[in-house]
Design a protein around this motif. Structure first.
Motif, mmCIF file in Angstrom:
data_model
loop_
_atom_site.group_PDB
_atom_site.id
_atom_site.type_symbol
_atom_site.label_atom_id
_atom_site.label_comp_id
_atom_site.label_asym_id
_atom_site.label_seq_id
_atom_site.Cartn_x
_atom_site.Cartn_y
_atom_site.Cartn_z
ATOM 1 N N PRO A 172 -49.021 -83.745 -103.148
ATOM 2 C CA PRO A 172 -48.040 -82.672 -103.383
ATOM 3 C C PRO A 172 -48.139 -82.006 -104.766
ATOM 4 O O PRO A 172 -47.522 -80.957 -104.987
ATOM 5 C CB PRO A 172 -46.688 -83.394 -103.250
ATOM 6 N N ILE A 173 -48.890 -82.579 -105.682
ATOM 7 C CA ILE A 173 -48.840 -82.135 -107.083
ATOM 8 C C ILE A 173 -49.411 -80.725 -107.243
ATOM 9 O O ILE A 173 -50.498 -80.416 -106.775
ATOM 10 C CB ILE A 173 -49.586 -83.116 -107.996
ATOM 11 N N THR A 174 -48.661 -79.892 -107.953
ATOM 12 C CA THR A 174 -49.086 -78.537 -108.312
ATOM 13 C C THR A 174 -48.888 -78.351 -109.818
ATOM 14 O O THR A 174 -47.883 -78.806 -110.366
ATOM 15 C CB THR A 174 -48.248 -77.491 -107.551
ATOM 16 N N VAL A 175 -49.846 -77.688 -110.454
ATOM 17 C CA VAL A 175 -49.762 -77.456 -111.892
ATOM 18 C C VAL A 175 -49.997 -75.984 -112.193
ATOM 19 O O VAL A 175 -50.557 -75.245 -111.396
ATOM 20 C CB VAL A 175 -50.797 -78.309 -112.657
ATOM 21 N N VAL A 176 -49.560 -75.573 -113.388
ATOM 22 C CA VAL A 176 -49.751 -74.200 -113.838
ATOM 23 C C VAL A 176 -51.192 -74.007 -114.301
ATOM 24 O O VAL A 176 -51.752 -74.858 -114.993
ATOM 25 C CB VAL A 176 -48.780 -73.869 -114.990
ATOM 26 N N VAL A 177 -51.806 -72.904 -113.903
ATOM 27 C CA VAL A 177 -53.163 -72.565 -114.346
ATOM 28 C C VAL A 177 -53.064 -71.880 -115.706
ATOM 29 O O VAL A 177 -52.312 -70.908 -115.863
ATOM 30 C CB VAL A 177 -53.866 -71.637 -113.337
ATOM 31 N N ARG A 178 -53.795 -72.398 -116.690
ATOM 32 C CA ARG A 178 -53.749 -71.837 -118.035
ATOM 33 C C ARG A 178 -55.073 -71.172 -118.394
ATOM 34 O O ARG A 178 -56.138 -71.628 -117.976
ATOM 35 C CB ARG A 178 -53.404 -72.914 -119.065
ATOM 36 N N ASP A 179 -54.987 -70.112 -119.167
ATOM 37 C CA ASP A 179 -56.170 -69.402 -119.619
ATOM 38 C C ASP A 179 -56.965 -70.265 -120.595
ATOM 39 O O ASP A 179 -56.403 -70.840 -121.538
ATOM 40 C CB ASP A 179 -55.768 -68.082 -120.296
ATOM 41 N N ALA A 180 -58.277 -70.344 -120.374
ATOM 42 C CA ALA A 180 -59.116 -71.189 -121.221
ATOM 43 C C ALA A 180 -59.173 -70.685 -122.653
ATOM 44 O O ALA A 180 -59.346 -71.461 -123.598
ATOM 45 C CB ALA A 180 -60.532 -71.257 -120.641
ATOM 46 N N GLU A 181 -59.029 -69.386 -122.857
ATOM 47 C CA GLU A 181 -59.129 -68.807 -124.196
ATOM 48 C C GLU A 181 -57.830 -68.947 -124.982
ATOM 49 O O GLU A 181 -57.823 -69.350 -126.136
ATOM 50 C CB GLU A 181 -59.516 -67.321 -124.097
ATOM 51 N N THR A 182 -56.702 -68.602 -124.336
ATOM 52 C CA THR A 182 -55.426 -68.552 -125.069
ATOM 53 C C THR A 182 -54.553 -69.784 -124.852
ATOM 54 O O THR A 182 -53.653 -70.050 -125.653
ATOM 55 C CB THR A 182 -54.614 -67.319 -124.629
ATOM 56 N N GLY A 183 -54.789 -70.512 -123.760
ATOM 57 C CA GLY A 183 -53.936 -71.640 -123.439
ATOM 58 C C GLY A 183 -52.627 -71.233 -122.773
ATOM 59 O O GLY A 183 -51.813 -72.083 -122.424
ATOM 60 N N LEU A 184 -52.417 -69.927 -122.567
ATOM 61 C CA LEU A 184 -51.177 -69.438 -121.960
ATOM 62 C C LEU A 184 -51.295 -69.442 -120.439
ATOM 63 O O LEU A 184 -52.402 -69.352 -119.885
ATOM 64 C CB LEU A 184 -50.890 -68.013 -122.450
ATOM 65 N N PRO A 185 -50.154 -69.528 -119.724
ATOM 66 C CA PRO A 185 -50.207 -69.491 -118.258
ATOM 67 C C PRO A 185 -50.820 -68.187 -117.757
ATOM 68 O O PRO A 185 -50.545 -67.101 -118.287
ATOM 69 C CB PRO A 185 -48.723 -69.598 -117.855
ATOM 70 N N ARG A 186 -51.651 -68.289 -116.728
ATOM 71 C CA ARG A 186 -52.216 -67.091 -116.109
ATOM 72 C C ARG A 186 -51.227 -66.508 -115.109
ATOM 73 O O ARG A 186 -50.504 -67.249 -114.434
ATOM 74 C CB ARG A 186 -53.529 -67.433 -115.391
ATOM 75 N N GLU A 187 -51.210 -65.191 -115.014
ATOM 76 C CA GLU A 187 -50.296 -64.522 -114.089
ATOM 77 C C GLU A 187 -51.077 -63.668 -113.110
ATOM 78 O O GLU A 187 -52.127 -63.098 -113.445
ATOM 79 C CB GLU A 187 -49.300 -63.646 -114.862
ATOM 80 N N ASP A 188 -50.565 -63.571 -111.890
ATOM 81 C CA ASP A 188 -51.143 -62.666 -110.907
ATOM 82 C C ASP A 188 -50.683 -61.243 -111.206
ATOM 83 O O ASP A 188 -49.878 -61.007 -112.126
ATOM 84 C CB ASP A 188 -50.715 -63.080 -109.498
ATOM 85 N N GLU A 189 -51.189 -60.291 -110.439
ATOM 86 C CA GLU A 189 -50.867 -58.881 -110.698
ATOM 87 C C GLU A 189 -49.378 -58.600 -110.591
ATOM 88 O O GLU A 189 -48.855 -57.699 -111.256
ATOM 89 C CB GLU A 189 -51.643 -57.990 -109.713
ATOM 90 N N ASP A 190 -48.687 -59.357 -109.765
ATOM 91 C CA ASP A 190 -47.240 -59.132 -109.606
ATOM 92 C C ASP A 190 -46.427 -59.889 -110.648
ATOM 93 O O ASP A 190 -45.189 -59.900 -110.596
ATOM 94 C CB ASP A 190 -46.795 -59.529 -108.198
ATOM 95 N N GLY A 191 -47.098 -60.539 -111.621
ATOM 96 C CA GLY A 191 -46.386 -61.259 -112.673
ATOM 97 C C GLY A 191 -46.074 -62.704 -112.340
ATOM 98 O O GLY A 191 -45.512 -63.424 -113.173
ATOM 99 N N THR A 192 -46.451 -63.169 -111.156
ATOM 100 C CA THR A 192 -46.199 -64.561 -110.766
ATOM 101 C C THR A 192 -47.157 -65.485 -111.507
ATOM 102 O O THR A 192 -48.359 -65.215 -111.592
ATOM 103 C CB THR A 192 -46.399 -64.745 -109.249
ATOM 104 N N VAL A 193 -46.610 -66.558 -112.050
ATOM 105 C CA VAL A 193 -47.446 -67.544 -112.736
ATOM 106 C C VAL A 193 -48.332 -68.252 -111.713
ATOM 107 O O VAL A 193 -47.849 -68.760 -110.696
ATOM 108 C CB VAL A 193 -46.585 -68.572 -113.494
ATOM 109 N N ARG A 194 -49.629 -68.257 -111.999
ATOM 110 C CA ARG A 194 -50.582 -68.842 -111.067
ATOM 111 C C ARG A 194 -50.509 -70.367 -111.121
ATOM 112 O O ARG A 194 -50.422 -70.957 -112.185
ATOM 113 C CB ARG A 194 -51.997 -68.361 -111.400
#
Length: 767
Positions: free
Chosen positions: A509-531
């Motif tokens: 069941p585990i789900t985690v936030v995808v983070r950008d390798a360069e900035t370390g910030l959460p990645r967002e889809d085009e609609d602003g949803t955190v990936r």
């Protein structure tokens, strides 16, 4: 007589022993992080300070010195769980460092006095890469190995075959029957940029610097990779290069100088550097150092200094070496680079011990070969002392060319928008009020040790580390997924107590936030949803669907994690002690406790005095062990691990402090194992002695019955010879373990150490 502090000799020795044990633990942890995990946990300067202090203690108290001391050994070890071990025909040593022209000139003056004749110096660039040993037999490459611990390295022959420029067969004629060539594997600067771009595009790890990338690329296995990953691995290896910087075993090079050997090797098709120069005076060598200090950016690969060697090979033997470094070579380390960047924020991080540490978050900037975005500020007093404000332009450097450090603000560039940092009163992760561990402490800690997610994550990651249970897959990312997932709301692990109870169903069941390798910030889809992603599950394949499987299936990482956790249940007791996260109990103290007591039950039942009397433990560690068991949730960890099948005892151990197991072939005998014994790790040799009923001793004395010695045995071997203790090699050691002393042939007149001495000849290594 009391010492200068008024303490008795016995008390002074005990205090020094405790300090030396702590220093040794810290040094070994730093070495393991650097050489085995491609991580840096202390700066070069701090590491050098630890080594210097330990050397000082060993000079003042010779009883503390041993062949196994970090002051006498080369950093690193062979990772035999992933790679086959390869024993070097000659040891690969490290180099001593100097950090100023004055220190270099002092070294050169000492060399000149010792040589008592004209000396030429070969100056070459110190490549920031991974040391490698190539073994050629009659001109054919038969093996390639990493340095490891200097005696035994990792077999990377298959991977080295994919590195361009390394000949499988030498050109020309006159090749010796056996020749070892030492060099450095590295990424050229441009290739490193291309590599990171490819890694990012493939969604793979982006490397912090070329050295880490070179080590990670060469020390990877093809096994278990899918076709896309294999292609990426091959491409990574194809971007690597190697340059020769010395030789190892070679009976007669047919040359009288290091530079002449380079010319010979180049003629046989081996890659040698064009950036070296032979000079006649220290002043000319200093000029070479200063030139490349100003032109570091002009070189095709990263450098972290200059290596200066005596060019005359005859002087190499005359000048000799210490146990870890030759006296005929020195490494000049350049001062770290400095750059300016913007301080965007100061955030507080909580580690596995609960310490709350402010970190500078900066605009990404390249310094000393890597992109830096964060740097520790240690505590609120350091922030105040440095005078930095959020929004400042700050001066950043890489301390020792490794650890990012904020030096201070560029006050002239302030525009009034800057603001002061305020240390939070509560833990930023769990909300518990921060407080000092004791009166007078500067550092603030989160006292919620049991369930603060940040501390649990740190402890779980530590359990998986190579210094503890060495659980593959259980690194920083997996530890965070198990303790701080996005889904489910309640993580699988609220403490490490449940680690060995995990099942595949817990992971799916585990789900985690995808983070950008360069900035370390959460990645967002085009609609602003955190990936988000599911690290432990995958969709069924077409074949699986056809077979009737529906819904998410376990990923290869999930299966591997569960299998590795199961294997970890039977790891040696010393490793399990390290994994328990008992304060001050690192690898050295854990091994001492495990060897003496044999079980966690015996350790737990021991008094403070009984614990403190163990060689390598002492009062501070004894108190820490007792305090740890007084905490109820610590006892819960032990109980649940034991119920899950973790083995808290060494099979065949005779019990606390006992010398023999009933009926063992070594009953009543004391054995010392030293050096690199083929077929045995250091822990494995000790456990084998104990299992056979013998006493495993760490030092040689008149009471020692046998010394099992391999290459690199050093002072223990010399002491055994002086005392007339019988010395045996690895094959004889195996016979002794199986049949006892009666199984050994009578001792020959020639010492069994002859082959050891031949194998311990000094060789060059510039890592």
């Amino acid at each position: 007589m009391p010492d200068a502090t008024g303490a008795s000799p016995a008390a002074a020795l005990a205090a020094a022993g405790e300090e030396a044990a702590g220093l040794t633990t810290r040094i070994l942890e730093a070495r393991d992080a650097y050489y085995e995990r491609n991580e840096v946990i202390v700066s070069d300067a701090e590491y050098d300070g630890l080594i210097h202090r330990l050397e000082e203690l060993e000079r003042l108290f010779p009883e503390l010195a041993s062949q196994d001391s970090p002051t006498q050994t080369v950093g690193g070890r062979a990772e035999t769980t992933l790679f086959d071990p390869v024993q070097h025909a000659e040891r690969m040593l490290s180099l001593d460092n100097v950090f100023s022209i004055e220190e270099f000139e002092a070294w050169a003056a000492k060399v000149q006095v010792s040589a008592n004749r004209a000396v030429h110096y070969l100056c070459e660039l110190k490549i920031d890469g991974l040391a490698i040993n190539l073994r050629y037999e009659n001109g054919v490459l038969v093996s390639a190995a990493t340095r490891g611990d200097g005696v035994v390295g990792e077999d990377v022959t298959e991977n080295i075959a994919l590195v361009p420029g390394i000949p499988a067969r030498l050109t020309g004629t006159g090749h010796p029957p056996l020749m070892e060539v030492r060099g450095e594997v590295f990424f050229p600067v441009e290739s490193f940029r291309e590599l990171n771009a490819a890694q990012s595009a493939a969604g793979e790890r982006v490397f912090a610097n070329p050295r880490n990338a070179a080590s990670g690329s060469l020390r990877q296995k093809a096994e278990g990779k899918n076709p896309e990953q294999l292609a990426l691995m091959t491409a990574r290896l194809g971007r690597l290069r190697m340059l020769v910087h010395g030789i190892g075993a070679w009976q007669d090079p047919g040359a009288d100088s290091q530079s002449a050997v380079y010319a010979l090797l180049a003629g046989w098709g081996l890659p040698t550097s064009t950036h070296y120069k032979v000079v006649e005076t220290p002043a000319e060598a200093s000029a070479f150092i200063e030139y490349f200090g100003e032109h570091r950016g002009s070189v095709e690969h990263e450098i972290d200094g200059i290596v200066i060697k005596v060019d005359e090979l005859a002087l190499h033997d005359e000048l000799g070496a210490t146990n870890r470094a030759p006296r005929w070579a020195i490494a000049y380390k350049y001062p770290p680079e400095q750059v300016n960047t913007k301080l965007l924020d100061i955030v507080v991080s909580v580690g596995r011990t609960g310490r709350a540490t402010p970190f500078a978050v900066m605009e990404p900037v390249r310094v000393a070969g890597s992109v830096v975005r964060q740097a520790t500020l240690h505590n609120q007093d350091v922030v105040k002392a440095k005078g930095v404000l959020i929004g400042d332009t700050v001066v950043l450097r890489k301390a020792g060319d490794v650890i990012p450090e904020v030096l201070g603000p560029v006050v002239e560039l302030r525009d009034g928008t800057e603001r002061e940092f305020v240390m939070p009163q509560n833990c930023p992760v769990c909300g518990t009020a921060l407080k000092a561990a004791k009166d007078g402490d500067i550092d603030l800690r989160c006292p919620n040790a049991r369930s603060c997610p940040a501390q649990v994550r740190g402890r779980v990651e530590h359990i998986g580390s190579r210094g503890a249970l060495d659980i593959e897959v259980l690194g920083e990312v997996t530890a965070a997924a198990l303790t701080q997932p996005t889904v489910p709301e309640t993580p699988p692990l609220d403490t490490e107590a449940g680690l060995f109870e995990l099942t595949i169903d817990d992971l799916l069941p585990i789900t985690v936030v995808v983070r950008d390798a360069e900035t370390g910030l959460p990645r967002e889809d085009e609609d602003g949803t955190v990936r988000q992603r599911s690290p432990f599950r995958r969709n069924p394949t077409a074949a699986e669907k056809k077979a009737g499987l529906e819904g998410p299936q376990p990923s290869s990482n999930a299966v591997k994690l569960i299998n590795e956790i199961e294997l970890a249940k039977t790891k040696p007791l010393a490793r399990i002690l390290v994994a328990l996260n008992i304060r001050h109990v690192g690898p050295v103290a854990a091994r001492a406790l495990a060897n003496h007591f044999g079980s966690l039950e015996a350790i737990r039942a021991a008094s403070r005095d009984e614990l403190a009397e163990v060689d390598g433990v002492g009062g501070i560690i004894a108190d820490a062990v007792i305090d740890w068991f007084e905490v109820d949730w610590h006892r819960e960890i032990v109980d649940r691990w034991a119920a899950a099948g973790v083995q808290f005892a060494t099979p065949g151990h005779p019990g606390p402090g006992a010398a023999a197991a009933a009926g063992g072939v070594l009953t009543g005998l004391t054995v010392v194992a030293t050096g690199s014994l083929e077929g045995f790790t250091r822990e494995g040799a000790a456990e084998a002695i104990i299992a056979a009923g013998g006493k495993n001793a760490s030092s040689v004395s008149k009471k020692t019955d046998f010394v099992a010695a391999g290459p690199g045995a050093g002072s223990k071997l010399a002491k055994a010879e002086a005392l007339g203790v019988r010395i045996i090699n690895a094959d004889q050691f195996r016979v002794l373990l199986e049949h006892g002393p009666d199984g050994l042939a009578p001792a020959a007149d020639a010492p069994a150490s002859a082959e050891v001495e031949d194998a311990a000849t000094v060789s060059t290594d510039t890592e």
